[in-house]
Design a protein around this motif. Sequence first.
Motif, PDB file in Angstrom:
ATOM      1  N   THR A 124     -26.225  -5.713  -0.020  1.00 40.10           N
ATOM      2  CA  THR A 124     -25.980  -4.718   1.028  1.00 40.10           C
ATOM      3  C   THR A 124     -24.623  -4.932   1.692  1.00 40.10           C
ATOM      4  N   ARG A 125     -23.993  -6.095   1.445  1.00 37.75           N
ATOM      5  CA  ARG A 125     -22.658  -6.341   1.987  1.00 37.75           C
ATOM      6  C   ARG A 125     -21.568  -5.739   1.109  1.00 37.75           C
ATOM      7  N   PHE A 126     -21.979  -5.108   0.005  1.00 38.69           N
ATOM      8  CA  PHE A 126     -21.029  -4.503  -0.915  1.00 38.69           C
ATOM      9  C   PHE A 126     -21.303  -3.001  -1.011  1.00 38.69           C
ATOM     10  N   ASP A 127     -20.565  -2.211  -0.245  1.00 33.95           N
ATOM     11  CA  ASP A 127     -20.685  -0.764  -0.391  1.00 33.95           C
ATOM     12  C   ASP A 127     -19.974  -0.308  -1.662  1.00 33.95           C
ATOM     13  N   HIS A 128     -19.096  -1.170  -2.186  1.00 33.08           N
ATOM     14  CA  HIS A 128     -18.489  -0.999  -3.505  1.00 33.08           C
ATOM     15  C   HIS A 128     -18.077  -2.395  -3.959  1.00 33.08           C
ATOM     16  N   TYR A 129     -17.702  -2.523  -5.222  1.00 33.04           N
ATOM     17  CA  TYR A 129     -17.441  -3.856  -5.766  1.00 33.04           C
ATOM     18  C   TYR A 129     -15.961  -4.163  -5.942  1.00 33.04           C
ATOM     19  N   PHE A 130     -15.106  -3.364  -5.340  1.00 30.37           N
ATOM     20  CA  PHE A 130     -13.686  -3.714  -5.334  1.00 30.37           C
ATOM     21  C   PHE A 130     -13.432  -4.560  -4.094  1.00 30.37           C
ATOM     22  N   ARG A 131     -14.109  -5.692  -4.049  1.00 31.01           N
ATOM     23  CA  ARG A 131     -14.017  -6.646  -2.951  1.00 31.01           C
ATOM     24  C   ARG A 131     -13.885  -8.043  -3.539  1.00 31.01           C
ATOM     25  N   LEU A 132     -13.000  -8.837  -2.960  1.00 34.20           N
ATOM     26  CA  LEU A 132     -12.819 -10.211  -3.419  1.00 34.20           C
ATOM     27  C   LEU A 132     -12.165 -11.017  -2.314  1.00 34.20           C
ATOM     28  N   MET A 133     -12.541 -12.266  -2.213  1.00 36.12           N
ATOM     29  CA  MET A 133     -12.226 -13.264  -1.186  1.00 36.12           C
ATOM     30  C   MET A 133     -12.960 -12.898   0.102  1.00 36.12           C
ATOM     31  N   VAL A 134     -12.892 -13.771   1.081  1.00 29.31           N
ATOM     32  CA  VAL A 134     -13.689 -13.610   2.303  1.00 29.31           C
ATOM     33  C   VAL A 134     -12.783 -13.614   3.532  1.00 29.31           C
ATOM     34  N   ASN A 135     -13.035 -12.654   4.415  1.00 28.42           N
ATOM     35  CA  ASN A 135     -12.363 -12.606   5.712  1.00 28.42           C
ATOM     36  C   ASN A 135     -13.072 -13.550   6.676  1.00 28.42           C
ATOM     37  N   CYS A 172     -13.752  -9.278   1.313  1.00 29.39           N
ATOM     38  CA  CYS A 172     -12.569  -8.496   1.659  1.00 29.39           C
ATOM     39  C   CYS A 172     -12.441  -7.248   0.792  1.00 29.39           C
ATOM     40  N   GLN A 173     -12.303  -6.115   1.451  1.00 27.65           N
ATOM     41  CA  GLN A 173     -12.094  -4.846   0.748  1.00 27.65           C
ATOM     42  C   GLN A 173     -10.669  -4.777   0.230  1.00 27.65           C
ATOM     43  N   ARG A 174     -10.533  -4.377  -1.046  1.00 26.12           N
ATOM     44  CA  ARG A 174      -9.215  -4.356  -1.654  1.00 26.12           C
ATOM     45  C   ARG A 174      -8.623  -2.952  -1.668  1.00 26.12           C
ATOM     46  N   CYS A 175      -7.286  -2.904  -1.710  1.00 26.78           N
ATOM     47  CA  CYS A 175      -6.567  -1.636  -1.738  1.00 26.78           C
ATOM     48  C   CYS A 175      -5.918  -1.483  -3.111  1.00 26.78           C
ATOM     49  N   VAL A 176      -4.869  -0.695  -3.204  1.00 23.01           N
ATOM     50  CA  VAL A 176      -4.197  -0.463  -4.481  1.00 23.01           C
ATOM     51  C   VAL A 176      -3.388  -1.678  -4.940  1.00 23.01           C
ATOM     52  N   VAL A 177      -3.031  -2.571  -4.029  1.00 22.21           N
ATOM     53  CA  VAL A 177      -2.103  -3.657  -4.347  1.00 22.21           C
ATOM     54  C   VAL A 177      -2.541  -4.513  -5.538  1.00 22.21           C
ATOM     55  N   LYS A 213       0.831  -1.201   0.000  1.00 19.24           N
ATOM     56  CA  LYS A 213       0.000   0.000   0.000  1.00 19.24           C
ATOM     57  C   LYS A 213       0.869   1.255   0.000  1.00 19.24           C
ATOM     58  N   ARG A 214       2.031   1.146   0.622  1.00 18.97           N
ATOM     59  CA  ARG A 214       2.905   2.302   0.815  1.00 18.97           C
ATOM     60  C   ARG A 214       3.854   2.520  -0.359  1.00 18.97           C
ATOM     61  N   THR A 215       4.393   1.428  -0.906  1.00 19.27           N
ATOM     62  CA  THR A 215       5.394   1.576  -1.962  1.00 19.27           C
ATOM     63  C   THR A 215       5.381   0.384  -2.908  1.00 19.27           C
TER      64      THR A 215
END
Length: 264
Positions: free
Chosen positions: A227-238, A189-194, A50-52
């Motif tokens: 309703t469990r998806f506030d956005h769709y950049f989510r994948l896999m399950v925590n 799982c919410q995804r980041c830039v990675v 996320k940082r570099t």
Amino acid sequence: MARLARISLYPIKSLDPITVPGAEVGESGALDGDRRYAMTDAGGEYVNGKRTPAVHRLRTSFDRAANEVVVRKEGGSDAHRFDIDADRDRLVAYLSDHFGLDARLADADGGSYPDDTTLAGPTVISTATIEAVASWYPGLTAENVRRRFRANLEVDGVPAFWEDRLVGDHDHGVAFAVGDVTFTGVNPCQRCVVPSRDPYTGEESPTFRTTFIERREETLPDWVDTTRFDHYFRLMVNTTVSPAERGGEVRVGDDVRISGEERL
């Protein structure tokens, strides 16, 4: 029949995985040895993807029995072997030089440094999901997608996005067993830039996220609670693991069985 096809551990958070035939659930709820170590700066902040993007340009292999890591730079042949305990100073110096900062290596000492500290259990995805996501991008392989999304447990014998069945409503999780160990799926799982970066070079694809969101929404199974998806950049399950289940072991080839919803 749903079957555990792959177990991936990330001994040093943000660096390359190792695949193992079996893994014990540790006292923290994470798989033993997963993200035991984490790279930080002098202030204790993570040095991660996320940082570099420089994180992606390190290749590592890890020997758990010897507690040694071999590190080289992507495209290079100059590999360096470090004993995590005896050579800690040399390893930290190598990382400091690579990242251009005063690096540290934190040790959870039997615990873990998960991305989600509340839901520290192993993350789950299906092989078919990985293959489906790869098909959205010309030239992208399933292995490349695995390295972008970095799940712990991969399940085969099921259709794409099967793991979304492990998400209940906001008050419930979904219990499922892998062999003799019961886990609870909680949220996508919410995804980041990675995932938007090439996992080997760190080069970012400017359209990766947009394409993913469009295709994820298009392919979302009709039984999913949107309703469990506030956005769709989510994948896999925590997931989370009750204290009673910790110490149990999962192994490649174990059956995977959904038990049903339970109140969180």
